[in-house]
Design a protein around this motif. Structure first.
Motif, PDB file in Angstrom:
ATOM      1  N   TYR A 194       0.676  -1.380  -0.219  1.00 36.53           N
ATOM      2  CA  TYR A 194      -0.031   0.302   0.080  1.00 36.53           C
ATOM      3  C   TYR A 194       0.773   1.081   0.175  1.00 36.53           C
ATOM      4  O   TYR A 194       0.000   2.126  -0.361  1.00 36.53           O
ATOM      5  N   GLY A 195       1.887   1.508  -0.187  1.00 35.61           N
ATOM      6  CA  GLY A 195       3.270   2.542   0.066  1.00 35.61           C
ATOM      7  C   GLY A 195       2.771   2.836   0.883  1.00 35.61           C
ATOM      8  O   GLY A 195       2.729   3.046   2.057  1.00 35.61           O
ATOM      9  N   SER A 196       3.568   4.315   1.106  1.00 29.12           N
ATOM     10  CA  SER A 196       4.151   5.136   2.386  1.00 29.12           C
ATOM     11  C   SER A 196       3.288   6.282   2.278  1.00 29.12           C
ATOM     12  O   SER A 196       2.424   6.393   1.373  1.00 29.12           O
ATOM     13  N   LEU A 197       3.614   6.918   3.279  1.00 31.68           N
ATOM     14  CA  LEU A 197       1.843   7.953   4.082  1.00 31.68           C
ATOM     15  C   LEU A 197       2.028   8.962   2.616  1.00 31.68           C
ATOM     16  O   LEU A 197       1.280   9.804   2.783  1.00 31.68           O
ATOM     17  N   HIS A 198       2.929   9.411   2.807  1.00 28.72           N
ATOM     18  CA  HIS A 198       3.650   9.856   1.341  1.00 28.72           C
ATOM     19  C   HIS A 198       2.625  10.176   0.405  1.00 28.72           C
ATOM     20  O   HIS A 198       2.128  11.307  -0.522  1.00 28.72           O
ATOM     21  N   GLY A 199       2.044   8.841   0.258  1.00 32.67           N
ATOM     22  CA  GLY A 199       1.713   8.655  -1.360  1.00 32.67           C
ATOM     23  C   GLY A 199      -0.365   8.554  -0.921  1.00 32.67           C
ATOM     24  O   GLY A 199      -1.008   9.163  -2.119  1.00 32.67           O
ATOM     25  N   SER A 200      -0.710   7.620   0.645  1.00 33.70           N
ATOM     26  CA  SER A 200      -2.253   7.952   0.855  1.00 33.70           C
ATOM     27  C   SER A 200      -2.902   8.821   1.686  1.00 33.70           C
ATOM     28  O   SER A 200      -3.657   8.935   1.693  1.00 33.70           O
ATOM     29  N   VAL A 201      -1.696   9.453   1.922  1.00 31.86           N
ATOM     30  CA  VAL A 201      -2.073  11.112   3.109  1.00 31.86           C
ATOM     31  C   VAL A 201      -2.430  11.762   1.755  1.00 31.86           C
ATOM     32  O   VAL A 201      -1.719  12.559   0.907  1.00 31.86           O
ATOM     33  N   LEU A 202      -3.971  12.080   1.737  1.00 33.53           N
ATOM     34  CA  LEU A 202      -4.637  13.522   0.848  1.00 33.53           C
ATOM     35  C   LEU A 202      -4.124  14.984   1.316  1.00 33.53           C
ATOM     36  O   LEU A 202      -4.211  15.374   0.113  1.00 33.53           O
ATOM     37  N   GLY A 203      -4.526  14.873   2.780  1.00 30.68           N
ATOM     38  CA  GLY A 203      -4.112  16.200   3.386  1.00 30.68           C
ATOM     39  C   GLY A 203      -4.403  16.306   4.517  1.00 30.68           C
ATOM     40  O   GLY A 203      -4.157  15.407   5.115  1.00 30.68           O
ATOM     41  N   VAL A 204      -3.537  17.293   5.037  1.00 29.55           N
ATOM     42  CA  VAL A 204      -3.663  17.657   6.889  1.00 29.55           C
ATOM     43  C   VAL A 204      -4.373  18.696   7.219  1.00 29.55           C
ATOM     44  O   VAL A 204      -4.228  19.818   5.979  1.00 29.55           O
ATOM     45  N   GLU A 205      -4.739  19.047   8.223  1.00 33.40           N
ATOM     46  CA  GLU A 205      -4.694  20.696   9.082  1.00 33.40           C
ATOM     47  C   GLU A 205      -3.967  20.475   9.733  1.00 33.40           C
ATOM     48  O   GLU A 205      -3.173  19.801  10.733  1.00 33.40           O
ATOM     49  N   VAL A 206      -2.860  21.766   9.939  1.00 34.29           N
ATOM     50  CA  VAL A 206      -1.836  21.543  10.801  1.00 34.29           C
ATOM     51  C   VAL A 206      -1.571  23.163  11.396  1.00 34.29           C
ATOM     52  O   VAL A 206      -2.137  23.992  10.788  1.00 34.29           O
ATOM     53  N   VAL A 207      -1.155  23.726  12.525  1.00 38.24           N
ATOM     54  CA  VAL A 207      -0.855  24.535  13.635  1.00 38.24           C
ATOM     55  C   VAL A 207       0.410  25.127  13.314  1.00 38.24           C
ATOM     56  O   VAL A 207       0.962  24.057  13.857  1.00 38.24           O
ATOM     57  N   LEU A 208       0.597  25.911  12.490  1.00 34.88           N
ATOM     58  CA  LEU A 208       1.901  26.113  13.048  1.00 34.88           C
ATOM     59  C   LEU A 208       2.416  26.893  14.190  1.00 34.88           C
ATOM     60  O   LEU A 208       1.667  27.306  15.311  1.00 34.88           O
ATOM     61  N   ALA A 209       3.919  26.981  14.219  1.00 33.56           N
ATOM     62  CA  ALA A 209       4.239  27.349  16.022  1.00 33.56           C
ATOM     63  C   ALA A 209       3.834  28.668  16.188  1.00 33.56           C
ATOM     64  O   ALA A 209       3.502  29.504  17.931  1.00 33.56           O
ATOM     65  N   ASP A 210       2.948  29.470  14.992  1.00 34.61           N
ATOM     66  CA  ASP A 210       2.506  30.715  15.765  1.00 34.61           C
ATOM     67  C   ASP A 210       0.636  31.329  16.011  1.00 34.61           C
ATOM     68  O   ASP A 210       0.651  31.864  16.046  1.00 34.61           O
ATOM     69  N   GLY A 211       0.524  29.958  15.625  1.00 35.82           N
ATOM     70  CA  GLY A 211      -0.857  30.120  15.428  1.00 35.82           C
ATOM     71  C   GLY A 211      -1.652  29.628  14.825  1.00 35.82           C
ATOM     72  O   GLY A 211      -2.754  29.731  14.240  1.00 35.82           O
ATOM     73  N   THR A 212      -0.740  29.825  13.463  1.00 30.22           N
ATOM     74  CA  THR A 212      -1.666  29.600  12.144  1.00 30.22           C
ATOM     75  C   THR A 212      -2.279  28.420  11.377  1.00 30.22           C
ATOM     76  O   THR A 212      -1.414  27.702  12.225  1.00 30.22           O
TER      77      THR A 212
END
Length: 521
Positions: A194-212
C-alpha cells in the motif's frame, strides 16, 4: 534576520566522517537552550482559562507517564500536559507559547522508539489525545478525514464496516494515533503493498508555531496547484507544525487474505523466497516479513500462549511471514499453491504452514508482532531501524554478535534481527537484561551507523529521527540537504519552539534563530 550563509562555515567541505568523529569524541551532549522561557504559574492559569480544568494536567504523578517513553529509555521534566479539544484551542495555545517562547513537544500515542515525543528538558507537552473524532468518510472513494488523536486500530474498525481498511498496519495500532503516524511517516507491515504515507495521505490540517492554521485538508487525488505543502509535515516529527487532522485514502478491504509461515535454512534462502514471491504472487503480495531463530526463541519463552506455528520440531535459523490480499480466494489460493511448490522444490523452504482460519492467521502474526514485547520483557533494548540493500541486511546482525561477544558489559545480551524484508528494512535489536550501560552503548554506536552508511543505507527507515538519531542524520542526508531543512525550520518556526533538540543536529539549533555559534553551552 536569518541568513543561509550562517550555516555554511560548519558544513562546507566536511564529509560524513566528521559526524562519526564528533560522536566518538562525545560531542553530542544537549544543554537546555536559555532562550526558552521557563513555565510560570501565570502560564498554567492562562492554559486553564483557554482549555478548562480538564484540559490541563499539572499534577506531578499524572504528568509522569507523559514524560517517559514505553521503553523507559527517555525521560523529560515537563511540568504540564495540555489536552486541547479543537484545532482552535491548539492555535490559541501555540500562539501564546510562541509569544512567551515556551518550547512545546507534540505528543500522540507516545509509542515512538526514538524519543521524538518525549521532552528533553521542561518543554510543555501538547497531547492530541482529545482530538479523537472521525469527521467524514466518503463511502464511494474511501477518503477518510479524522482528527489527529484517533487511534489507528479504531479507525481501521470504523472503515471496516464500510468495506475499507487503513493503508498502514503497525504493531502499536492499538495505541498509536493517526496524527503521530503521519508526523513520523510510519511504515509498518504492509508498506510493500500500500506504499508510504507520502502517497496515501491526501491532506492535513496543521497549526504552525505562531498559531496560524493551515487548511490543507483536501480529499482530492489530483490537485496540481503549486507546492504540495502537506509533504513537509509527513515525517516532520512535529518540528514544523502540529498536525490536528488528516485526510487519508483508505484501501478496499480484501475479500481474500492468505497468511503463510515458512522456515528457511539461511538468509540467502530468505532472499530467494522473496524474489520468487515477487514474481509469482505479484499484485496480491501484501507483506513479506522475516525473523531469525533468536526472535522465535524469545517470543515463545517470554509471551504466554505463543508457540512456533510449525510445532515443536519446527526450529530453524530463519522464518518468514508472507501475506496476500486479493478479491478472489480461489485465484489467490491457486497462485499461493504454485508459489509454495516452487520454493519447496527449489529447496529454499524447509517447512511451512498456511493459515486455515482467521485465528490461525492471528497466531502467526502474533509471533512477528510480539517480538518487541518479548524483548522488552527480557530487559533494556537498544533498537535500530535501518534500511539497506536486502542482501546486506543480516550481515549487520552477524557482525554485531561477533563484535559484542565476550566484551565487558555484554554479559547475557541477545542480538536479534527481524523486519520488513520486502522493503529492505532491518530491525536490529540488542537486549541487555542488566539495563542500558555506557560500555555497551559505546560498542554499538556509532559502529551500527558506520556499517549502514558504508553500504549506502539509511540510519532511519521508518521510526524517524527524533532525539536518538539527530546527531547522525548527516550520515544519510548530505550537507546541502540538511541546510535546506534548517532553512525550512527557520521559516516555519522562527522562534524555534516546536519539538526542539530533535530531527536536526544541535549545531543547527545553536546557529538558527539569530544566535551566533558559541553563545550556547
Amino acid at each position: 534576520m536569518w541568513r543561509a550563509s550562517c550555516l555554511l562555515p560548519f558544513f562546507r567541505g566536511q564529509r560524513s566522517c566528521s559526524w562519526i568523529t564528533q560522536l566518538r569524541q562525545g560531542h553530542t551532549a544537549v544543554h537546555r537552550d536559555p532562550r526558552y522561557s521557563k513555565l510560570q504559574h501565570d502560564d498554567i492559569e492562562w492554559f486553564r482559562k483557554v482549555l478548562g480544568s480538564n484540559g490541563v494536567i499539572d499534577d506531578k504523578d499524572k504528568v509522569a507517564p507523559y514524560n517517559r517513553d514505553w521503553m523507559h529509555k527517555y525521560e523529560g521534566q515537563a511540568q504540564v500536559v495540555l489536552r486541547p479539544h479543537s484545532t482552535e484551542q491548539v492555535s490559541e495555545v501555540l500562539s501564546y507559547c510562541s509569544m512567551r517562547r515556551l518550547a512545546v513537544v507534540p505528543q500522540g500515542g507516545n509509542t515512538g522508539l526514538v524519543g521524538g515525543s518525549i521532552p528533553v528538558f521542561d518543554e510543555v507537552i501538547l497531547s492530541t489525545s482529545s482530538l479523537n473524532k472521525v469527521l467524514t468518510l466518503d463511502k464511494s472513494s474511501g477518503a477518510l478525514v479524522a482528527q489527529a488523536g484517533c487511534v489507528l486500530q479504531a479507525l481501521d474498525e470504523h472503515v471496516a464496516s464500510h468495506g475499507y481498511m487503513m493503508p498502514l498496519d503497525l504493531g502499536a495500532k492499538g495505541s498509536c494515533q493517526i496524527g503521530g503516524n503521519v508526523s513520523t511517516n510510519a511504515g509498518g507491515l504492509r508498506l510493500l503493498r500500500y506504499g508510504s504515507l507520502h502517497g496515501s495521505v491526501l491532506g492535513v490540517e496543521v497549526v504552525l508555531a505562531d498559531g496560524t492554521v493551515l487548511d490543507l485538508l483536501r480529499t482530492l487525488r489530483k490537485d496540481n496547484t503549486g507546492y504540495d505543502l502537506k509533504q513537509l509535515f509527513i515525517g516532520g516529527e512535529g518540528t514544523l507544525g502540529v498536525v490536528t487532522a488528516v485526510a487519508i485514502q483508505c484501501a478496499p478491504r480484501p475479500a481474500s487474505v492468505q497468511v503463510v509461515f515458512l522456515s528457511c535454512q539461511s538468509f540467502d534462502a530468505v532472499q530467494a523466497v522473496l524474489s520468487t514471491a515477487r514474481r509469482m504472487l505479484g499484485e496480491i503480495l501484501s507483506a513479506a516479513e522475516f525473523l531469525d531463530g533468536s526472535c522465535m526463541a524469545l517470543v515463545t519463552e517470554q509471551l504466554e500462549g505463543v508457540v512456533n506455528p510449525l510445532g515443536q520440531g519446527g526450529a530453524a535459523p530463519f522464518y518468514m511471514v508472507l501475506e496476500t490480499h486479493g478479491s478472489n480466494a480461489k485465484h489467490d489460493v491457486e497462485k499461493l499453491e504454485a508459489f509454495l511448490e516452487a520454493v519447496m522444490s527449489a529447496g529454499h523452504v524447509q517447512d511451512g504452514t498456511v493459515s486455515q482460519s482467521e485465528s490461525q492467521a492471528a497466531a502467526i502474526w502474533r509471533v512477528r508482532e510480539g517480538i518487541a514485547e518479548a524483548l522488552g520483557r527480557k530487559g533494556a533494548v537498544y533498537k535500530y531501524d535501518l534500511s539497506m540493500p536486502t542482501g546486506q541486511m543480516y550481515g549487520l546482525v552477524e557482525e554485531m554478535r561477533g563484535r559484542l561477544r565476550g566484551k565487558p558489559g555484554t554479559e547475557g545480551i541477545s542480538v536479534v534481527g527481524y523486519g520488513h524484508v520486502g522493503d529492505g528494512n532491518l530491525h536490529l535489536n540488542v537486549c541487555a537484561p542488566k539495563g542500558y550501560n555506557e560500555q555497551l552503548t559505546a560498542l554499538i554506536e556509532p559502529y551500527v551507523y558506520e556499517w549502514t552508511t558504508a553500504r549506502k543505507g539509511s540510519v532511519s527507515a521508518e521510526h524517524g529521527v527524533g532525539r536518538m538519531k539527530a546527531e547522525v542524520v548527516g550520515l544519510s542526508r548530505p550537507p546541502d540537504v540538511l541546510e535546506v531543512m534548517a532553512r525550512i525550520k527557520q521559516v516555519m518556526d522562527p522562534r524555534g519552539i516546536l519539538n526542539p533538540y530533535k530531527l536536526l543536529p544541535q549545531k543547527y539549533y545553536k546557529e538558527l534563530h539569530g544566535v551566533p555559534h558559541g553563545s550556547l553551552p
